[in-house]
Scaffold this active site. Sequence first.
Site, short mmCIF file in Angstrom:
data_model
loop_
_atom_site.label_atom_id
_atom_site.label_comp_id
_atom_site.label_asym_id
_atom_site.label_seq_id
_atom_site.Cartn_x
_atom_site.Cartn_y
_atom_site.Cartn_z
N SER A 129 -0.52 -8.02 12.39
CA SER A 129 -0.02 -8.26 11.14
C SER A 129 0.09 -9.71 11.08
CB SER A 129 1.50 -7.53 11.28
OG SER A 129 2.61 -8.18 10.18
N TYR A 143 9.37 -5.26 15.15
CA TYR A 143 8.30 -5.33 14.78
C TYR A 143 7.46 -6.58 14.81
CZ TYR A 143 4.74 -4.52 11.07
OH TYR A 143 3.57 -4.53 10.10
P1 NAD Z 1 1.76 3.85 6.54
O1 NAD Z 1 3.29 4.20 6.78
O2 NAD Z 1 0.97 4.17 5.35
O3 NAD Z 1 0.81 4.56 7.72
C1 NAD Z 1 1.31 4.65 9.26
C2 NAD Z 1 0.54 5.64 10.01
O4 NAD Z 1 1.16 5.47 11.09
C3 NAD Z 1 0.81 7.07 9.24
O5 NAD Z 1 -0.48 7.57 9.35
C4 NAD Z 1 1.91 7.78 10.39
O6 NAD Z 1 1.73 9.06 10.10
C5 NAD Z 1 1.35 6.94 11.41
N1 NAD Z 1 2.42 7.26 12.55
C6 NAD Z 1 3.72 6.96 12.41
N2 NAD Z 1 4.26 7.09 13.69
C7 NAD Z 1 3.27 7.95 14.25
C8 NAD Z 1 3.29 8.30 15.61
N3 NAD Z 1 4.62 8.39 16.56
N4 NAD Z 1 2.16 8.98 16.15
C9 NAD Z 1 1.09 8.95 15.44
N5 NAD Z 1 0.92 8.49 14.19
C10 NAD Z 1 2.26 7.92 13.66
O7 NAD Z 1 1.62 2.25 6.84
P2 NAD Z 1 0.63 1.15 6.84
O8 NAD Z 1 1.26 0.19 6.13
O9 NAD Z 1 -0.76 1.84 6.33
O10 NAD Z 1 0.50 0.71 8.31
C11 NAD Z 1 -0.49 0.75 9.14
C12 NAD Z 1 -0.58 -0.37 10.00
O11 NAD Z 1 -0.61 -1.48 9.35
C13 NAD Z 1 0.76 -0.43 10.89
O12 NAD Z 1 0.55 -0.89 12.16
C14 NAD Z 1 1.35 -1.65 10.20
O13 NAD Z 1 2.38 -2.23 11.10
C15 NAD Z 1 0.13 -2.40 9.74
N6 NAD Z 1 0.37 -3.59 8.95
C16 NAD Z 1 1.08 -3.16 7.45
C17 NAD Z 1 1.19 -4.25 6.55
C18 NAD Z 1 1.50 -3.54 5.08
O14 NAD Z 1 2.29 -4.23 4.18
N7 NAD Z 1 1.61 -2.38 4.64
C19 NAD Z 1 0.90 -5.37 6.83
C20 NAD Z 1 0.55 -5.66 8.14
C21 NAD Z 1 0.28 -4.70 9.23
#
Ligand code: NAD
Length: 259
Positions: free
Chosen positions: A141, A154
């Site tokens: 991130s 985080y």
């Molecule tokens: P999201 O909530 O859409 O997806 C998260 C995924 O993780 C889902 O499939 C959920 O079921 C899974 N998950 C959660 N707990 C779990 C567990 N205990 N075991 C297995 N799976 C689990 O979120 P996203 O925004 O797509 O995030 C995905 C990644 O991207 C994360 O690591 C997040 O930190 C990172 N990220 C997101 C953003 C953003 O702005 N959305 C920015 C930077 C980084």
Amino acid sequence: MLKDKSAVITGSTSGIGLAYAHALADVGVNIMINGFGDADAIEAERQKLEAKGVKAVYSAADMTKPDEIAGMIADAQSKLGGCDILINNAGIQFVSPVEDFPDAKWDAIIAINLSSAFHTIKHAVPLMRKAGWGRIINTASAHALVASPDKVAYVAAKHGIAGITKVVALEVAQDNITVNAICPGYVLTPLVEKQIPDTAKARGITEEQVKHDVLLAAQPTKQFVTVEQVAALAVFLCQDAAASITGAILPIDGGWTAE
Ligand code: NAD
């Protein structure tokens, strides 16, 4: 060159993870999706992936449980023939000032966002070494590079992911395996949508103000990054053209970390 390779993508039932799955399936990679959610919706996504002409399987492994993570990588070996591409992507968020931050939320974020990557990598690297090729991509991130208030767990976990990325990249540098971290800025996924009410509460402002004055305030482009843009970067990192990119912490954040 990616056709018939296999990829394990943690946390791929929604958001960025699901976009990785579709982008890799589009170039012929067999996919193991993982994560939580409604069983029918997950099965529908699995079928959509298979409709692209690849094998697609689902693992319900909980990323807080090291034995289930080991089982997931073993399943990839038995059901897809290996784990050529590993994308550590599962993640959760919780927003609170440090003095009120619940211990259980700290533990959960460290387990899912950080420790799970250690466990997947530990089990996947021997398979990649055996195959003579591998790609490990960690979704970090912008918070792997800079901090924001109220996100102590985080930001700690994402800085840790940058550390894992660099260490493992050095360990496998001569094995035809690359290890990189992708650092998105704000992407409008369920993870971000869920933190809007909490941030509004913590800062005493409206949800609309959070979106425009807090989230996009950090991104000079004033645009959310899209899941497709993040997934396209991951596909590039899997290609031969990216073979010399390793140990890199790559921002895709609309200029956020340039400031
Ligand atoms: P999201 O909530 O859409 O997806 C998260 C995924 O993780 C889902 O499939 C959920 O079921 C899974 N998950 C959660 N707990 C779990 C567990 N205990 N075991 C297995 N799976 C689990 O979120 P996203 O925004 O797509 O995030 C995905 C990644 O991207 C994360 O690591 C997040 O930190 C990172 N990220 C997101 C953003 C953003 O702005 N959305 C920015 C930077 C980084």
